[in-house]
Design an enzyme around this catalytic site. Sequence first.
Site, PDB file in Angstrom:
ATOM      1  N   ASP A 151      44.316 -88.957 -68.544  1.00 46.21           N
ATOM      2  CA  ASP A 151      43.105 -88.145 -68.559  1.00 46.21           C
ATOM      3  C   ASP A 151      43.434 -86.705 -68.195  1.00 46.21           C
ATOM      4  OD1 ASP A 151      40.199 -87.987 -68.827  1.00 46.21           O
ATOM      5  OD2 ASP A 151      40.187 -87.566 -66.673  1.00 46.21           O
ATOM      6  N   HIS A 197      39.980 -85.182 -69.676  1.00 40.80           N
ATOM      7  CA  HIS A 197      39.797 -84.850 -68.257  1.00 40.80           C
ATOM      8  C   HIS A 197      38.372 -85.174 -67.801  1.00 40.80           C
ATOM      9  CE1 HIS A 197      42.228 -82.346 -65.221  1.00 40.80           C
ATOM     10  NE2 HIS A 197      41.366 -83.075 -64.547  1.00 40.80           N
ATOM     11  N   ALA A 234      46.199 -87.981 -62.572  1.00 35.55           N
ATOM     12  CA  ALA A 234      46.458 -87.046 -61.475  1.00 35.55           C
ATOM     13  C   ALA A 234      46.739 -85.660 -62.017  1.00 35.55           C
ATOM     14  CB  ALA A 234      47.623 -87.563 -60.624  1.00 35.55           C
ATOM     15  N   ARG A 235      47.975 -85.407 -62.464  1.00 35.26           N
ATOM     16  CA  ARG A 235      48.362 -84.124 -63.031  1.00 35.26           C
ATOM     17  C   ARG A 235      49.284 -84.372 -64.220  1.00 35.26           C
ATOM     18  NH1 ARG A 235      44.590 -82.595 -60.633  1.00 35.26           N
ATOM     19  NH2 ARG A 235      44.463 -81.028 -58.951  1.00 35.26           N
ATOM     20  N   GLU A 248      46.120 -77.943 -71.107  1.00 32.71           N
ATOM     21  CA  GLU A 248      44.751 -78.268 -71.506  1.00 32.71           C
ATOM     22  C   GLU A 248      44.023 -76.983 -71.904  1.00 32.71           C
ATOM     23  OE1 GLU A 248      42.924 -80.407 -68.285  1.00 32.71           O
ATOM     24  OE2 GLU A 248      44.315 -82.093 -68.430  1.00 32.71           O
ATOM     25  N   ASP A 288      55.322 -93.450 -51.837  1.00 29.02           N
ATOM     26  CA  ASP A 288      54.742 -92.229 -51.317  1.00 29.02           C
ATOM     27  C   ASP A 288      55.591 -91.808 -50.126  1.00 29.02           C
ATOM     28  OD1 ASP A 288      53.096 -90.289 -49.931  1.00 29.02           O
ATOM     29  OD2 ASP A 288      51.407 -91.019 -51.112  1.00 29.02           O
ATOM     30  N   ALA A 327      36.142 -87.550 -63.446  1.00 28.13           N
ATOM     31  CA  ALA A 327      35.094 -87.268 -62.459  1.00 28.13           C
ATOM     32  C   ALA A 327      33.698 -87.333 -63.068  1.00 28.13           C
ATOM     33  CB  ALA A 327      35.321 -85.889 -61.837  1.00 28.13           C
ATOM     34  N   ILE A 357      43.078 -91.119 -53.863  1.00 33.64           N
ATOM     35  CA  ILE A 357      42.768 -91.846 -55.091  1.00 33.64           C
ATOM     36  C   ILE A 357      43.780 -92.953 -55.350  1.00 33.64           C
ATOM     37  CG2 ILE A 357      42.583 -91.628 -57.610  1.00 33.64           C
ATOM     38  CD1 ILE A 357      41.406 -88.797 -57.067  1.00 33.64           C
TER      39      ILE A 357
END
Length: 329
Positions: free
Chosen positions: A268, A292, A243-244, A273, A181, A295, A162
Amino acid sequence: MAKYRIAVVNSSSFGQVFKEHWQALEKIGEVKRFMLPTDIDGKSLAEKLQGFNVVVASVTPNFNQEFFDNKDELLLISRHGIGYNNVDLAAAKAHGTKVTIVSPLVERNAVAENALANLMALVRQAVPAGDAIKADHYEDRARFMGNQFSGKTFGVIGAGNIGSRVAELFGIFGGPVLINDPDPKAPEGWLENNNVQRVSLDELLERADYISLNASLNDDDYHLIDAAALKKVKKGVYFVNHARGALIDENAMLAAVEAGQVGGYAADTMEVEPVRADHPFLKNEHFLITPHTSAYTYECLHGMGEKCVSDVQNIVNERPLVRELTAKL
């Protein structure tokens, strides 16, 4: 065919938009939806799911060692999403449970596009400007100042499936795109073809006007963006995290936004959560938090549902699984 009982756990979307996916599972056996506390302990989770030998699982709760130690026969956990973060793979293997995920490519465009959409909405104050119209305050429009994206410097932390797509989308604005990365798996020529530079985390934090968090969550990345990291950023930088949630220290981010060091934060995904209405981020106009839903495109949800259905069909018909546990360990 043997009797199968299928639990759909903490997924509010599976079988809702595309009802044919639910109906396909009903042809195999009993199907029941469970909405459980995200922090439910493993033993209690096992007790709730006693008698169910197939699970279609969302990003929560955690299927940990305690869960497997107390669970009766479980053939399959099919993740309705990407990533194995909430499944103890070693415990699953020892228990004889297969674990599958949706191919990351299914979510790639949906999540990356939503990250850009939410970041732009925050920077250009789209939500409060729209609320002003609803409140009959059209004349207040001069309040809703924002910043441009063209020619700015962009940073992407985590350039996998992503993150690499986010970097490509950032490239349309013509400014430098920096990635950090430790092990980018981009195809040959990807960096050069997309005008992307690989830099250290410190350099990215110091140079970028907009930063997207797309790293996977592990022990090294937990609270990667903390108070120390936020002292290094360019004043007024904007962050987006799809992502997280635990990639950031929420207290540190709130303090940085309130101090003006960070211009805003769009997310998001949050560390805990579901997010409740009393969360301090929701009381500050420099935050945009969504539930969230990255998707939640028709294309993405259809692909995710198709994968889960095929996983269940394959396990009951003793056919090979795609991206099963043994291929991961």
